[in-house]
Design an enzyme around this catalytic site. Structure first.
Site, PDB file in Angstrom:
ATOM      1  N   LYS A  10       0.842  -1.195   0.000  1.00  0.00           N
ATOM      2  CA  LYS A  10       0.000   0.000   0.000  1.00  0.00           C
ATOM      3  C   LYS A  10       0.879   1.248   0.000  1.00  0.00           C
ATOM      4  O   LYS A  10       1.913   1.291   0.647  1.00  0.00           O
ATOM      5  CB  LYS A  10      -0.878  -0.012   1.255  1.00  0.00           C
ATOM      6  CG  LYS A  10      -1.762   1.210   1.463  1.00  0.00           C
ATOM      7  CD  LYS A  10      -1.198   2.311   2.354  1.00  0.00           C
ATOM      8  CE  LYS A  10      -0.538   1.915   3.630  1.00  0.00           C
ATOM      9  NZ  LYS A  10       0.012   3.129   4.357  1.00  0.00           N
ATOM     10  N   GLY A 101       5.358   1.981   6.588  1.00  0.00           N
ATOM     11  CA  GLY A 101       4.417   2.903   5.970  1.00  0.00           C
ATOM     12  C   GLY A 101       3.773   2.403   4.705  1.00  0.00           C
ATOM     13  O   GLY A 101       3.150   3.174   3.966  1.00  0.00           O
ATOM     14  N   ILE A 102       3.897   1.085   4.419  1.00  0.00           N
ATOM     15  CA  ILE A 102       3.304   0.540   3.203  1.00  0.00           C
ATOM     16  C   ILE A 102       2.317  -0.581   3.532  1.00  0.00           C
ATOM     17  O   ILE A 102       2.023  -1.434   2.685  1.00  0.00           O
ATOM     18  CB  ILE A 102       4.373   0.056   2.200  1.00  0.00           C
ATOM     19  CG1 ILE A 102       5.405  -0.863   2.885  1.00  0.00           C
ATOM     20  CG2 ILE A 102       5.057   1.251   1.564  1.00  0.00           C
ATOM     21  CD1 ILE A 102       6.420  -1.432   1.901  1.00  0.00           C
ATOM     22  N   GLY A 103       1.814  -0.586   4.759  1.00  0.00           N
ATOM     23  CA  GLY A 103       0.697  -1.448   5.118  1.00  0.00           C
ATOM     24  C   GLY A 103       1.004  -2.923   5.144  1.00  0.00           C
ATOM     25  O   GLY A 103       0.099  -3.738   4.899  1.00  0.00           O
ATOM     26  N   GLY A 104       2.243  -3.312   5.429  1.00  0.00           N
ATOM     27  CA  GLY A 104       2.597  -4.722   5.374  1.00  0.00           C
ATOM     28  C   GLY A 104       1.693  -5.615   6.198  1.00  0.00           C
ATOM     29  O   GLY A 104       1.110  -6.580   5.690  1.00  0.00           O
ATOM     30  N   GLY A 105       1.551  -5.313   7.486  1.00  0.00           N
ATOM     31  CA  GLY A 105       0.698  -6.121   8.349  1.00  0.00           C
ATOM     32  C   GLY A 105      -0.758  -6.042   7.949  1.00  0.00           C
ATOM     33  O   GLY A 105      -1.478  -7.054   7.938  1.00  0.00           O
ATOM     34  N   ALA A 107      -1.883  -5.356   4.932  1.00  0.00           N
ATOM     35  CA  ALA A 107      -2.031  -6.043   3.653  1.00  0.00           C
ATOM     36  C   ALA A 107      -2.114  -7.548   3.856  1.00  0.00           C
ATOM     37  O   ALA A 107      -2.902  -8.234   3.194  1.00  0.00           O
ATOM     38  CB  ALA A 107      -0.863  -5.691   2.732  1.00  0.00           C
ATOM     39  N   ASP A 139      -5.910   0.603   8.310  1.00  0.00           N
ATOM     40  CA  ASP A 139      -5.596   0.439   6.885  1.00  0.00           C
ATOM     41  C   ASP A 139      -6.142  -0.856   6.298  1.00  0.00           C
ATOM     42  O   ASP A 139      -6.148  -1.023   5.074  1.00  0.00           O
ATOM     43  CB  ASP A 139      -4.075   0.464   6.671  1.00  0.00           C
ATOM     44  CG  ASP A 139      -3.494   1.869   6.711  1.00  0.00           C
ATOM     45  OD1 ASP A 139      -4.271   2.837   6.728  1.00  0.00           O
ATOM     46  OD2 ASP A 139      -2.254   1.984   6.730  1.00  0.00           O
TER      47      ASP A 139
END
Length: 281
Positions: A10, A101-105, A107, A139
Site C-alpha cells: 500500500k 508505511g506501506i501497510g505490510g501487516g 495487507a 488500513d
C-alpha cells in the site's frame, strides 16, 4: 489444495490530517493506491492453525496469536461459525519491510480475509468484508480491495475515485531499512490543519497540491527519509513522496524504462537500501 493470496503493498499518494480525536485517533483524508507486488500468503487445511514465517523481513514478526493474519482468521470464525472455516496451516513470505508505511501487516491481514472468504465464506459481500476486519487496523479496510480509493474518517470510510486512473503507472518504492513506528509519528503531528485534499479534475495538479502531513514528524525521528526523497527527486519522477508514517518513499514515472533506469542508478549509489519496482494496480 494450496490456497494463495498476495498482500499488496500500500502507498498513500497523499495523507492530510485534519484533526486529532479524543479517542487518540486522527481524522484524515488519504488517497490509497496499491502496488502489484507484496507479501505472499499460502494456506492448506490442517489439523490445527499454525503460522510459518519466511522471507527477508520475517524476523520482524511474531508467529503467535497476536499476528494480524491469525487474528483475522479468528475473527471470521467468531462471526461466521467455527465449523465453516477449518484449521489452516498458513505460510507467510514477508517480502515487505516491517514498520515501513506501506501497510505490510494490514495487507497480510486483508489477504487472509480474502482467502477465507473466497474458499469458505463466499456469502460475505464486497462491502461487508472491509467492515468486518476494519476494527483490527485502520488500513486493513482499504487493503481488502487493494484498489485506488479515498479514505476518510480514520481511514476506514472508503470511496472510489475513478478520476484517478492510475492503473499501470510505473512506481518505485525505496526504504532506508530503518523501521518507523506509526504511533509516535502520529503523536508528533503538530495539530495544524493545513486543509483538505485538492479535488480538481487534473490528476497531476491534484497530487502536486496534496501532501503527507506525517512527513515532517517522521523525518524528525528518521532523518534518512530526507536522503531517500532527495535521491528519488534527482531521478526525475513526476511525483516523489513519503508513504504513510514512513520511512518508505515512492516515485511515480511515466514509463517502465524510466523507473528501471532509476532503480538501477539508485541501487548502484545505495546498495543497502531496500527497493521494489512495480506498477500501480
Amino acid at each position: 489444495m494450496t490456497m494463495r493470496e498476495t498482500g499488496w503493498a500500500k502507498i498513500n499518494l497523499a495523507l492530510h490530517i485534519r484533526a486529532r480525536r479524543d479517542d487518540g485517533y486522527h481524522e484524515i483524508e488519504t488517497l490509497f493506491a496499491f502496488v502489484d507486488a507484496g507479501d505472499a500468503l499460502v494456506a492448506d487445511v490442517a489439523d490445527a492453525d499454525r503460522l510459518t514465517l519466511d522471507g527477508e523481513f520475517a524476523a520482524g514478526l511474531c508467529d503467535g496469536a497476536d499476528n494480524l493474519v491469525l487474528r483475522v482468521l479468528t475473527l471470521m470464525r467468531e462471526r461466521h461459525g467455527a465449523d465453516r472455516v477449518p484449521p489452516l496451516a498458513i505460510g507467510l513470505t514477508k517480502n515487505l519491510p516491517v514498520a515501513a508505511g506501506i501497510g505490510g501487516g494490514s495487507a497480510d491481514a486483508a489477504a487472509m480475509a480474502r482467502l477465507v472468504r473466497r474458499h469458505f465464506l463466499p456469502e460475505i459481500g464486497d462491502a461487508a468484508l472491509p467492515r468486518l476486519v476494519a476494527p483490527l487496523g485502520a488500513d486493513i479496510a482499504a487493503c481488502v480491495a487493494s484498489a485506488t480509493c479515498l479514505g476518510t474518517g480514520v481511514g476506514t470510510q472508503l470511496s472510489a475515485v475513478p478520476e484517478l486512473a492510475l492503473g499501470g503507472t510505473p512506481v518505485l518504492l525505496v526504504n532506508p531499512r530503518q523501521p518507523v513506528a506509526t504511533g509516535p509519528v502520529f503523536a508528533a503531528w503538530d495539530g495544524v490543519d493545513r486543509g483538505p485534499l485538492f479535488t480538481g479534475a487534473d490528476l497531476r495538479a491534484q497530487l502536486f497540491a496534496s501532501r503527507n502531513d506525517l512527513q515532517r514528524p517522521a523525518i524528525a525521528g528518521c532523518p534518512a527519509i530526507v536522503d531517500v526523497l532527495t535521491e528519488l527527486g534527482a531521478l526525475k519522477p513526476w511525483l516523489a513522496r513519503m508513504s504513510g508514517s514512513g520511512a518508505t518513499c515512492f516515485a511515480l514515472f511515466d514509463a517502465a524504462g524510466e523507473r528501471d533506469a532509476a532503480a538501477a542508478r539508485l541501487a548502484a549509489r545505495h546498495p543497502y537500501w531496500w527497493q521494489l519496482a512495480g506498477a500501480l494496480r
